[in-house]
Design an enzyme around this catalytic site. Sequence first.
Site, short mmCIF file in Angstrom:
data_model
loop_
_atom_site.label_atom_id
_atom_site.label_comp_id
_atom_site.label_asym_id
_atom_site.label_seq_id
_atom_site.Cartn_x
_atom_site.Cartn_y
_atom_site.Cartn_z
CG HIS A 523 -2.24 0.65 1.00
ND1 HIS A 523 -2.49 1.51 -0.05
CD2 HIS A 523 -3.42 0.57 1.68
CE1 HIS A 523 -3.73 1.93 -0.02
NE2 HIS A 523 -4.33 1.38 1.04
CG ASP A 527 -3.04 5.19 -4.20
OD1 ASP A 527 -2.33 5.13 -3.17
OD2 ASP A 527 -2.99 6.12 -5.03
#
Length: 552
Positions: A523, A527
């Site tokens: 992450h 995204d």
Amino acid sequence: MATEIRVPSLGESVSEAQIGEIYKKVGDTVAKDESLLELETDKAAQELPSPVSGTIAEIAVETGDEVEIDTLLMTIEEGDGASQTDKGDDAVAQAAGSAAADADSKPGEAHSEDQSGGKADEGKGGKLVAVETPSAGESVSEADVGEIFVKVGDTVKADDPLLELETDKAAQEVPAPVSGVVREIAVSEGDTVEPGDLLLKIEEGAQGSAKSGDEKTADYGGGKDIQGESGTTASRDERHAGDMDGEGRDPAPAAAKLMRENDLTKSEIAGSGKGGQILKGDVLTAIERGKDENGSSAGKSSSKESKPAPKRAPSTPDDAEREERVKMSRLRQTIAKRLKGAQDTAAMLTTFNEVDMSAVMDLRKKYKELFEKKHGVKLGFMGFFTKAVCHALQEVPAVNAEIDGTDIVYKHFAHIGVAVGTDRGLVVPVVRDADQMTIAEIEKEIGRLGLAARDGDLTMADMQGGTFTISNGGVYGSLMSTPILNSPQSGILGMHKIQERPMVVGGQIVVRPMMYLALSYDHRIVDGKEAVTFLVRVKESLEDPERLVLDL
């Protein structure tokens, strides 16, 4: 001229390796392309060949060492190699065992060292030779003391086995470097020792009493002789080939002791340990049951009625006695460290979707025979998944990127790693430039890599440079999982079992072959929107495989 042997480049995603087995020692002569040692990474084990012919002048590492790129491993003196002094030292090292027993050797002549680790010291009654744990150059980095074949006071000859050392690779007998009498034993069965640790001491040239020679340990644990018809004590090799089955490992020390106390032999007990080794719990079970699985008596024959009946053991052994402790292999330790490192470093998250595999399965069924006839390889699912991933990576390049310090490195190519489970552990060979390949070419390359992985023939070139990984847990029956990233990659796709489930299609409930897909991603780079988009694109390509052909 001296040639330095250093750690070679191991690929973009591999920065360090661990020293495995070292095949040579200082003074050994090597030929060009002969294997020197083994380098192990979390992906593969690779033998390092000699670039020249010559003699080993220096070994700068030991088995188990962690090394980085360009670390000095050893030095080779090219040509005839070592100086006369080096050659002389090597000759002494290799011939120390036989030279020590030579009746013509000078009484005061010292043996500084030999191939089994013996070192000479002056003792009160004669010269004491210390037998030490062999060096890492002889593939022993750490070992457990197994069976000890001698006791203090025993007379031994040069090259007689003294004790057994067990490593994660094999069991190795340590021979006597000299003839003489055992004066000290510094270890016990089960002890863990490292190279250079003292094992025992022998007084060279001394003679023990006849009693000492007759009472050498036997019966796989010591305490009693095994005698043939002539009444003489059997050799150790004969003991292994006598009323025992001649295979597997000797009973564990605690089991051997219990066997002697209850007059049992190895042939009467089924071993449950590694390599068929008899454990204490196996002996307790045999005593309690009274008979082994073949129905034979667990004790000696009735002709020995004068002996007291065996003591009955508790019906349920302690849990600790039924456990087996096995050291992790170096490859498994490295895999554990890498996977835990990925969890500690990446901000890992997993998103899920499911795909209707009907279209792919129908396409395979329709063209599998023609495909195999033309391309010489079967049409599997991995070709479709790899191609679908490549298409999705073009649209969502962040999933094909990695973090390097404070930079994000985008890869404008797709080297797809395919996770393969082997007996040694998980390996990830790479299909290079998969985005430029057809489905047939991908299937051929995956077949080659899979066969090499099973046979242990993968090279570093086969393992390096992956930008994204596919893991197919479905072949083992997994319905859903959250795969761990293959660091430093930012994405890994988990495939799972194809299972028929009721689905609503056009307002009707129909049965369809469905597969859950899982995308684990970093992450820090990817995204949530990008991760979901990537997985949806994979799903769309698989549910409508014509998109792969039309590059849509």
